[in-house]
Design a protein around this motif. Structure first.
Motif, PDB file in Angstrom:
ATOM      1  N   LYS A  80       0.833  -1.300   0.049  1.00 47.51           N
ATOM      2  CA  LYS A  80      -0.048  -0.105   0.139  1.00 47.51           C
ATOM      3  C   LYS A  80       0.858   1.229  -0.114  1.00 47.51           C
ATOM      4  N   LYS A  81       1.953   1.269   0.776  1.00 44.97           N
ATOM      5  CA  LYS A  81       2.943   2.464   0.754  1.00 44.97           C
ATOM      6  C   LYS A  81       3.272   2.938  -0.613  1.00 44.97           C
ATOM      7  N   PHE A  82       3.793   1.455  -1.200  1.00 43.14           N
ATOM      8  CA  PHE A  82       4.261   1.603  -2.606  1.00 43.14           C
ATOM      9  C   PHE A  82       3.435   2.248  -3.581  1.00 43.14           C
ATOM     10  N   ARG A  83       2.272   1.924  -3.537  1.00 42.80           N
ATOM     11  CA  ARG A  83       1.105   2.252  -4.516  1.00 42.80           C
ATOM     12  C   ARG A  83       0.622   3.459  -4.019  1.00 42.80           C
ATOM     13  N   ASP A  84       0.649   3.962  -2.894  1.00 47.66           N
ATOM     14  CA  ASP A  84      -0.183   5.469  -2.414  1.00 47.66           C
ATOM     15  C   ASP A  84       0.866   6.522  -2.380  1.00 47.66           C
ATOM     16  N   ILE A  85       2.229   6.116  -2.160  1.00 46.99           N
ATOM     17  CA  ILE A  85       3.081   7.140  -1.853  1.00 46.99           C
ATOM     18  C   ILE A  85       3.176   8.394  -3.276  1.00 46.99           C
ATOM     19  N   ARG A  86       3.162   9.461  -2.993  1.00 46.58           N
ATOM     20  CA  ARG A  86       3.249  10.596  -3.825  1.00 46.58           C
ATOM     21  C   ARG A  86       4.491  11.535  -3.463  1.00 46.58           C
ATOM     22  N   PRO A  87       4.900  12.179  -4.151  1.00 46.59           N
ATOM     23  CA  PRO A  87       6.214  13.040  -4.072  1.00 46.59           C
ATOM     24  C   PRO A  87       5.880  14.080  -2.892  1.00 46.59           C
ATOM     25  N   ALA A  88       6.778  14.203  -1.868  1.00 49.51           N
ATOM     26  CA  ALA A  88       6.538  15.447  -1.148  1.00 49.51           C
ATOM     27  C   ALA A  88       7.069  16.681  -1.821  1.00 49.51           C
ATOM     28  N   HIS A  89       6.429  17.730  -1.231  1.00 50.01           N
ATOM     29  CA  HIS A  89       6.921  19.026  -1.719  1.00 50.01           C
ATOM     30  C   HIS A  89       8.302  19.212  -2.066  1.00 50.01           C
ATOM     31  N   GLU A  90       8.948  18.913  -0.922  1.00 47.20           N
ATOM     32  CA  GLU A  90      10.433  19.092  -1.152  1.00 47.20           C
ATOM     33  C   GLU A  90      11.490  17.752  -1.951  1.00 47.20           C
ATOM     34  N   LEU A 134      10.421   4.998  -3.598  1.00 46.26           N
ATOM     35  CA  LEU A 134       9.693   3.963  -4.352  1.00 46.26           C
ATOM     36  C   LEU A 134      10.606   2.735  -4.382  1.00 46.26           C
ATOM     37  N   LYS A 135      11.745   2.628  -4.381  1.00 43.41           N
ATOM     38  CA  LYS A 135      12.582   1.560  -4.643  1.00 43.41           C
ATOM     39  C   LYS A 135      12.590   0.702  -3.201  1.00 43.41           C
ATOM     40  N   ASN A 136      12.678   1.750  -2.100  1.00 41.87           N
ATOM     41  CA  ASN A 136      12.873   1.114  -0.798  1.00 41.87           C
ATOM     42  C   ASN A 136      11.141   0.380  -0.165  1.00 41.87           C
ATOM     43  N   TYR A 137      10.245   1.014  -0.802  1.00 34.77           N
ATOM     44  CA  TYR A 137       9.166   0.149  -0.459  1.00 34.77           C
ATOM     45  C   TYR A 137       8.840  -0.919  -1.181  1.00 34.77           C
TER      46      TYR A 137
END
Length: 271
Positions: A193-203, A213-216
């Protein structure tokens, strides 16, 4: 059965009531039936009371056994925690004495500069990732050093989970890491879920986002124990299969825990 004395008393009572012949006999029969019924009821009452007493005694015994088991369990847990703390102390002493060697080299590694894990503010996955990077840069041997070093930095419920491992498993870094991830509810599905849901943070830069992405993905595949292309293919197919289902059907399939896509497809369902 009515005793002779009771019968004589009943006859006397009947005669005082002016009963004779058939009426007296009927009176005696009725009174004997009443006495028998009273005795039967008293016998049943006593039997029920004995059953209640026996049940209460059994419940008391079971409660006492449960209390004793809980005490034994708590003692075992406490002993394991003490053993884990002792292992931590020994590991920290070994680290402090420069007792860890690199991969076959004679050079001693420097003590780790990582602070202990704080479950109130640290993310266990990020902490483990940082530890692995540090251990790699220090040249520590994964098979002999990593598990002990990581255990020396763990606190809270992670320490409890570590203490539940067998002595042999506590020396296996991969098993220690999986135990710690479980302790903080980080499962294969959680990393998916973390891999599918993660979006780039502002920074985030592109490179930083790719690293996340690779880590998740790595953690997801690691906990799924994927080591071959066929296993990776099966994971992706099962995920896509579930994504194509209704919520109810998805829940049904997850509850059945099919081991592979073939088993999932063979379940008696209508798409």
């Amino acid at each position: 059965m009515t005793s002779q004395l009771e019968l004589e008393k009943l006859v006397s009572i009947g005669e005082k009531l002016g009963l004779k012949g058939v009426e007296l006999k009927q009176f005696l029969d009725d009174e004997r039936d009443k006495l028998k019924q009273e005795r039967d009821e008293e016998r049943d009452r006593r039997a029920k009371q004995r059953a209640i007493d026996a049940h209460e005694q059994e419940e008391d015994r079971q409660r006492q056994e449960k209390i004793e088991r809980e005490k034994a369990k708590q003692l075992e847990i406490q002993l394991k925690i003490e053993e884990a703390k002792q292992a931590q102390a020994e590991a920290q002493a070994q680290i402090g004495n420069g007792g860890y060697h690199g991969n076959g080299s004679a050079a001693r590694s420097r003590p780790p500069k990582l602070p202990p894990f704080n479950q109130e503010k640290d993310d266990i996955d990020a902490y483990i990732n940082r530890f692995e990077r540090y251990a790699t840069l220090q040249g520590w041997d994964r098979d002999t050093v990593w598990a002990t070093s990581l255990s020396a930095l763990i606190q809270g419920c992670g320490l409890f989970e570590y203490s539940s491992l067998s002595l042999e498993d506590s020396k296996d870094y991969d098993k220690v890491k999986q135990a710690l991830l479980r302790a903080y509810h980080l499962t294969a599905d959680g990393f998916r879920k973390k891999f599918r849901d993660i979006r780039p943070a502002h920074e985030d830069t592109g490179t930083k986002y790719v690293t996340k992405l690779k880590n998740y993905l790595h953690r997801w595949m690691e906990l799924e124990e994927v080591t071959t292309y066929e296993q990776l293919q099966d994971i992706i197919l099962r995920e896509q299969f579930l994504n194509s289902c209704s919520k109810d059907l998805e829940t049904f399939l997850k509850e059945r825990k099919p081991k592979n896509i073939t088993t999932m497809g063979d379940l008696p369902i209508n798409m």
